[in-house]
Design a protein around this motif. Sequence first.
Motif, PDB file in Angstrom:
ATOM      1  N   ILE A 120       0.838  -1.200   0.000  1.00  0.00           N
ATOM      2  CA  ILE A 120       0.000   0.000   0.000  1.00  0.00           C
ATOM      3  C   ILE A 120       0.875   1.253   0.000  1.00  0.00           C
ATOM      4  O   ILE A 120       0.563   2.243  -0.672  1.00  0.00           O
ATOM      5  CB  ILE A 120      -0.962   0.008   1.202  1.00  0.00           C
ATOM      6  CG1 ILE A 120      -1.847  -1.248   1.204  1.00  0.00           C
ATOM      7  CG2 ILE A 120      -1.839   1.265   1.172  1.00  0.00           C
ATOM      8  CD1 ILE A 120      -2.584  -1.520  -0.096  1.00  0.00           C
ATOM      9  N   ALA A 121       1.985   1.215   0.735  1.00  0.00           N
ATOM     10  CA  ALA A 121       2.899   2.366   0.749  1.00  0.00           C
ATOM     11  C   ALA A 121       3.460   2.627  -0.646  1.00  0.00           C
ATOM     12  O   ALA A 121       3.563   3.782  -1.091  1.00  0.00           O
ATOM     13  CB  ALA A 121       4.032   2.121   1.742  1.00  0.00           C
ATOM     14  N   ARG A 122       3.828   1.560  -1.351  1.00  0.00           N
ATOM     15  CA  ARG A 122       4.343   1.713  -2.713  1.00  0.00           C
ATOM     16  C   ARG A 122       3.291   2.371  -3.607  1.00  0.00           C
ATOM     17  O   ARG A 122       3.582   3.294  -4.372  1.00  0.00           O
ATOM     18  CB  ARG A 122       4.727   0.342  -3.278  1.00  0.00           C
ATOM     19  CG  ARG A 122       5.257   0.407  -4.718  1.00  0.00           C
ATOM     20  CD  ARG A 122       5.512  -0.976  -5.280  1.00  0.00           C
ATOM     21  NE  ARG A 122       6.437  -1.738  -4.451  1.00  0.00           N
ATOM     22  CZ  ARG A 122       6.120  -2.865  -3.806  1.00  0.00           C
ATOM     23  NH1 ARG A 122       4.907  -3.356  -3.887  1.00  0.00           N
ATOM     24  NH2 ARG A 122       7.031  -3.490  -3.088  1.00  0.00           N
ATOM     25  N   HIS A 123       2.057   1.910  -3.481  1.00  0.00           N
ATOM     26  CA  HIS A 123       1.004   2.447  -4.342  1.00  0.00           C
ATOM     27  C   HIS A 123       0.588   3.852  -3.930  1.00  0.00           C
ATOM     28  O   HIS A 123       0.165   4.648  -4.780  1.00  0.00           O
ATOM     29  CB  HIS A 123      -0.182   1.490  -4.368  1.00  0.00           C
ATOM     30  CG  HIS A 123       0.139   0.186  -5.024  1.00  0.00           C
ATOM     31  ND1 HIS A 123       0.957   0.100  -6.129  1.00  0.00           N
ATOM     32  CD2 HIS A 123      -0.234  -1.091  -4.725  1.00  0.00           C
ATOM     33  CE1 HIS A 123       1.072  -1.172  -6.487  1.00  0.00           C
ATOM     34  NE2 HIS A 123       0.371  -1.903  -5.652  1.00  0.00           N
ATOM     35  N   ALA A 124       0.706   4.177  -2.646  1.00  0.00           N
ATOM     36  CA  ALA A 124       0.449   5.556  -2.221  1.00  0.00           C
ATOM     37  C   ALA A 124       1.463   6.493  -2.874  1.00  0.00           C
ATOM     38  O   ALA A 124       1.124   7.610  -3.280  1.00  0.00           O
ATOM     39  CB  ALA A 124       0.509   5.667  -0.701  1.00  0.00           C
ATOM     40  N   GLY A 125       2.712   6.022  -2.996  1.00  0.00           N
ATOM     41  CA  GLY A 125       3.723   6.817  -3.687  1.00  0.00           C
ATOM     42  C   GLY A 125       3.410   6.986  -5.162  1.00  0.00           C
ATOM     43  O   GLY A 125       3.574   8.081  -5.720  1.00  0.00           O
ATOM     44  N   HIS A 126       2.969   5.894  -5.797  1.00  0.00           N
ATOM     45  CA  HIS A 126       2.535   6.007  -7.197  1.00  0.00           C
ATOM     46  C   HIS A 126       1.434   7.062  -7.322  1.00  0.00           C
ATOM     47  O   HIS A 126       1.471   7.928  -8.206  1.00  0.00           O
ATOM     48  CB  HIS A 126       1.968   4.670  -7.693  1.00  0.00           C
ATOM     49  CG  HIS A 126       2.978   3.587  -7.833  1.00  0.00           C
ATOM     50  ND1 HIS A 126       2.684   2.269  -7.577  1.00  0.00           N
ATOM     51  CD2 HIS A 126       4.278   3.607  -8.197  1.00  0.00           C
ATOM     52  CE1 HIS A 126       3.754   1.533  -7.789  1.00  0.00           C
ATOM     53  NE2 HIS A 126       4.738   2.321  -8.168  1.00  0.00           N
ATOM     54  N   ALA A 127       0.453   6.958  -6.424  1.00  0.00           N
ATOM     55  CA  ALA A 127      -0.704   7.853  -6.498  1.00  0.00           C
ATOM     56  C   ALA A 127      -0.314   9.297  -6.230  1.00  0.00           C
ATOM     57  O   ALA A 127      -0.888  10.223  -6.813  1.00  0.00           O
ATOM     58  CB  ALA A 127      -1.782   7.397  -5.514  1.00  0.00           C
ATOM     59  N   ASP A 128       0.667   9.526  -5.342  1.00  0.00           N
ATOM     60  CA  ASP A 128       1.161  10.886  -5.100  1.00  0.00           C
ATOM     61  C   ASP A 128       1.646  11.526  -6.402  1.00  0.00           C
ATOM     62  O   ASP A 128       1.326  12.680  -6.700  1.00  0.00           O
ATOM     63  CB  ASP A 128       2.334  10.853  -4.114  1.00  0.00           C
ATOM     64  CG  ASP A 128       1.890  10.819  -2.662  1.00  0.00           C
ATOM     65  OD1 ASP A 128       0.731  11.176  -2.371  1.00  0.00           O
ATOM     66  OD2 ASP A 128       2.711  10.438  -1.815  1.00  0.00           O
ATOM     67  N   LEU A 129       2.436  10.770  -7.153  1.00  0.00           N
ATOM     68  CA  LEU A 129       2.988  11.305  -8.403  1.00  0.00           C
ATOM     69  C   LEU A 129       1.887  11.549  -9.432  1.00  0.00           C
ATOM     70  O   LEU A 129       1.902  12.550 -10.156  1.00  0.00           O
ATOM     71  CB  LEU A 129       4.035  10.351  -8.963  1.00  0.00           C
ATOM     72  CG  LEU A 129       5.323  10.232  -8.146  1.00  0.00           C
ATOM     73  CD1 LEU A 129       6.207   9.122  -8.709  1.00  0.00           C
ATOM     74  CD2 LEU A 129       6.071  11.546  -8.130  1.00  0.00           C
ATOM     75  N   ILE A 130       0.936  10.618  -9.505  1.00  0.00           N
ATOM     76  CA  ILE A 130      -0.177  10.784 -10.446  1.00  0.00           C
ATOM     77  C   ILE A 130      -0.983  12.028 -10.094  1.00  0.00           C
ATOM     78  O   ILE A 130      -1.328  12.839 -10.967  1.00  0.00           O
ATOM     79  CB  ILE A 130      -1.071   9.535 -10.452  1.00  0.00           C
ATOM     80  CG1 ILE A 130      -0.302   8.329 -11.002  1.00  0.00           C
ATOM     81  CG2 ILE A 130      -2.343   9.775 -11.278  1.00  0.00           C
ATOM     82  CD1 ILE A 130      -1.017   7.005 -10.809  1.00  0.00           C
ATOM     83  N   ARG A 131      -1.281  12.199  -8.807  1.00  0.00           N
ATOM     84  CA  ARG A 131      -2.076  13.357  -8.394  1.00  0.00           C
ATOM     85  C   ARG A 131      -1.337  14.654  -8.699  1.00  0.00           C
ATOM     86  O   ARG A 131      -1.932  15.633  -9.182  1.00  0.00           O
ATOM     87  CB  ARG A 131      -2.394  13.274  -6.896  1.00  0.00           C
ATOM     88  CG  ARG A 131      -3.203  14.473  -6.361  1.00  0.00           C
ATOM     89  CD  ARG A 131      -4.550  14.616  -7.096  1.00  0.00           C
ATOM     90  NE  ARG A 131      -5.211  15.863  -6.772  1.00  0.00           N
ATOM     91  CZ  ARG A 131      -6.212  15.974  -5.884  1.00  0.00           C
ATOM     92  NH1 ARG A 131      -6.630  14.894  -5.239  1.00  0.00           N
ATOM     93  NH2 ARG A 131      -6.783  17.130  -5.676  1.00  0.00           N
ATOM     94  N   GLN A 132      -0.045  14.690  -8.448  1.00  0.00           N
ATOM     95  CA  GLN A 132       0.711  15.907  -8.744  1.00  0.00           C
ATOM     96  C   GLN A 132       0.699  16.214 -10.235  1.00  0.00           C
ATOM     97  O   GLN A 132       0.636  17.376 -10.646  1.00  0.00           O
ATOM     98  CB  GLN A 132       2.142  15.778  -8.232  1.00  0.00           C
ATOM     99  CG  GLN A 132       2.888  17.095  -8.219  1.00  0.00           C
ATOM    100  CD  GLN A 132       4.158  17.041  -7.391  1.00  0.00           C
ATOM    101  OE1 GLN A 132       4.488  16.017  -6.809  1.00  0.00           O
ATOM    102  NE2 GLN A 132       4.875  18.141  -7.337  1.00  0.00           N
TER     103      GLN A 132
END
Length: 201
Positions: free
Chosen positions: A157-169
């Motif tokens: 989940i931490a890995r995917h939260a990082g993915h999602a951070d970049l997508i949102r930015q």
Amino acid sequence: MPFAAPPIHIETEALVTFAQQQVGQLRSTALNLTWEQATATPLPSSLSIAGLVAHSVQVIHGWLAAAQRAPEVIPLEEYAHITAGTGLPEGSFSGCEVPEGLSLERLLGLLDDRVDELAEVIPGLDLDLEFPNPAPQYMPAESYSNRWAVNHIITEIARHAGHADLIRQAIDGATAYELNFYADGGTPEQWAEQAAVWGIE
């Protein structure tokens, strides 16, 4: 929603706290998005925030199911049915694809259900109990402990939260600090003041 997990002193409490914290960070990336934005793929991959949320719902529920059934092994082909128990369409979202027929609100509701599931299931697990590897074609070990399974949930989940951070930015420039601030009820005007204090542009 705090940006960092609170202090903890007991292993089970730590596992629940950090798992829920990472789910919260993933959830914050979807704050105030439209469905079009949540399913957008602005990076050089097929990943979207909605797809990452769906995949994470499946990951949490699937590994907790494996831990609860230890030392029995769950056949890999059974996981599609297990996924349906979350409210997702029956199937696999291993590629983080976006499920059909769900709104973003419903998808986030399913993620919220997993927060409750983590709190309900983890304290009752025998963390030392092992179960046979349910997917030997993907992972090398013969067996995994329940402790490993819960830590695997946290890391994935931490890995995917990082993915999602970049997508949102990439979607609108919003960053994790800002989104956490808004998730806690802050306004854009208050964020501008806070960002200035922190030296964040």
